[in-house]
Write an enzyme that holds these catalytic residues in place. Structure first.
Site, PDB file in Angstrom:
ATOM      1  N   HIS A 148      26.253  55.073 -88.016  1.00  0.00           N
ATOM      2  CA  HIS A 148      25.912  53.814 -88.684  1.00  0.00           C
ATOM      3  C   HIS A 148      26.065  53.963 -90.200  1.00  0.00           C
ATOM      4  O   HIS A 148      25.672  54.974 -90.780  1.00  0.00           O
ATOM      5  CB  HIS A 148      24.453  53.438 -88.421  1.00  0.00           C
ATOM      6  CG  HIS A 148      24.187  52.858 -87.076  1.00  0.00           C
ATOM      7  ND1 HIS A 148      24.188  53.619 -85.930  1.00  0.00           N
ATOM      8  CD2 HIS A 148      23.873  51.591 -86.700  1.00  0.00           C
ATOM      9  CE1 HIS A 148      23.887  52.837 -84.899  1.00  0.00           C
ATOM     10  NE2 HIS A 148      23.708  51.606 -85.334  1.00  0.00           N
ATOM     11  N   ASN A 179      25.059  63.328 -89.281  1.00  0.00           N
ATOM     12  CA  ASN A 179      24.487  62.045 -88.871  1.00  0.00           C
ATOM     13  C   ASN A 179      23.010  62.168 -88.533  1.00  0.00           C
ATOM     14  O   ASN A 179      22.195  61.330 -88.927  1.00  0.00           O
ATOM     15  CB  ASN A 179      25.270  61.513 -87.660  1.00  0.00           C
ATOM     16  CG  ASN A 179      24.800  60.146 -87.212  1.00  0.00           C
ATOM     17  OD1 ASN A 179      24.378  59.314 -88.000  1.00  0.00           O
ATOM     18  ND2 ASN A 179      24.858  59.919 -85.901  1.00  0.00           N
TER      19      ASN A 179
END
Length: 293
Positions: A148, A179
Site C-alpha cells: 500500500h 513492507n
C-alpha cells in the site's frame, strides 16, 4: 478579483436582459419580449454547457479531498499521468509503469478509527485505468508484497475508503521485509504525528532510477528501486520532512531514512506542495530534522 467563465456568462447575460428591458420599458412590444426571452434562453444554455457534469467530483458531492490544493503534486513534463480522486486520497497513475507516480492524502486522527476493517477486503484491479493494468495474478509467485502507498489503517473511517485503499492504483511491488518492517513503522509514526499535530499532508510513491527496470506478471508491473515519503504539517510553524527507502530488506531507525523534501524532489522530479506560498515552500523543503517530529 478573477471571475470564472460561468460567473462571467451569468453577469453578461443579466446586463443584457436589464438593458433590453430598460430600452423597451416605455413601450414593451412583442418584439422586445421575444428579444429578452432569447437572451435569457441563451444565457441558460451557456450555463448548462459549463455546468459540472453529473459524474464529476463536485456534482457527486464527494469528499473535500478532491478540492484540496495541497494534495496535488506536479510531475515532470512528459510523465504519463491519470489523476484519480478517491474518498480518502488522490493518486497520479502511470499507465507505462502500471504504478502510481504518487499518492497523496490528508491524515487526521479521526481517519484512523471507525467501522471499516481490512479483513475480508480483496485487492482489486482498478477498472478506471486502461488495460493492461496491474492485477492480483501479477503478484503471484513474484516474491513481492502488494505494498500500500496510502495505508489501509489510515482509512478506517469509511468502508468505501478502505475498499479503495486496496485498488492496485494504490499499490507497488514491495520487498516483504520492508513492507512489514520499516515502511510499516513509518506509517505508524505518521499516525502518531497526526494525533500530535491534528493533521498531516502525506505524499508517497515509487522511485525509479535510470535504466531498465525489473517487472512482474503478464502485465509487466514495474518493480521500483526505492520509495519516497514526504510529510507536511501546516499551521503557525509549518514543517516538512522527507524519507527515502530502498526496496530491500532493512531494520534501521527512522532517522537513517531522512532527507529534505528538496532532495526527494531532485530524485523524483516531482514538485511537492506547489500550492504553498513560495517563501513557505522554500523554507520547509530545504531542511529536515527528525527531532522536529
Amino acid at each position: 478579483m478573477k471571475m470564472n467563465k460561468k460567473a462571467f456568462i451569468l453577469k453578461t447575460g443579466l446586463l443584457a436582459v436589464c438593458a433590453a428591458v430598460t430600452l423597451g420599458s416605455c413601450d414593451m412590444t412583442q418584439r422586445d419580449k421575444r428579444l429578452v426571452g432569447g437572451i435569457v434562453s441563451a444565457v441558460a444554455d451557456e450555463l448548462e454547457a459549463h455546468a459540472e457534469p453529473a459524474g464529476s467530483v463536485k456534482a457527486a458531492g464527494a469528499s473535500a479531498v478532491a478540492d484540496d490544493a495541497l494534495l496535488m503534486q506536479d510531475c515532470p513534463d512528459g510523465t504519463p499521468e491519470q489523476t484519480l480522486r478517491r474518498t480518502a486520497y488522490v493518486t497520479s497513475y502511470n499507465k507505462a509503469t502500471k504504478l502510481p507516480n504518487w499518492v497523496a492524502w490528508r491524515l487526521t486522527p479521526d481517519r484512523t478509527s471507525g467501522p471499516a476493517k481490512r479483513s475480508g477486503v480483496d485487492f482489486e484491479a482498478d477498472t478506471d485505468v486502461p488495460a493492461p493494468r496491474a492485477e492480483d495474478s501479477d503478484y503471484y509467485g513474484s516474491g513481492y508484497d502488494r505494498g500500500h502507498m496510502c495505508p489501509a489503517a489510515d482509512n478506517k473511517f469509511s468502508k468505501e475508503a478502505m475498499r479503495e485503499s486496496f485498488l492496485f492504483t494504490n499499490m507497488c511491488p514491495q520487498n516483504g521485509n520492508l513492507n512489514r518492517g520499516d515502511w510499516n513503522e513509518m506509517e505508524m509514526a505518521c499516525r502518531r504525528w497526526a494525533e500530535q499535530y491534528g493533521a498531516l499532508y502525506i505524499v508517497c510513491g515509487p522511485i525509479l532510477y535510470k535504466g531498465k527496470h525489473k517487472t512482474i506478471g503478464k502485465n509487466k508491473v514495474v518493480v521500483p528501486e526505492a520509495f519516497f515519503k514526504v510529510v507536511l504539517r501546516t499551521g503557525e510553524n509549518p514543517k516538512a520532512i522527507g524519507f527515502i527507502y530502498k526496496n530491500a530488506e532493512g531494520n534501521r531507525p527512522k532517522g537513517d531514512y531522512v532527507n529534505t523534501v528538496d532532495e526527494v524532489e531532485r530524485l523524483t522530479g516531482i514538485d511537492f506542495f506547489p500550492s504553498l506560498p513560495d517563501d513557505v515552500e522554500s523554507r520547509v523543503e530545504a531542511t529536515a530534522d527528525i527531532a522536529d517530529w
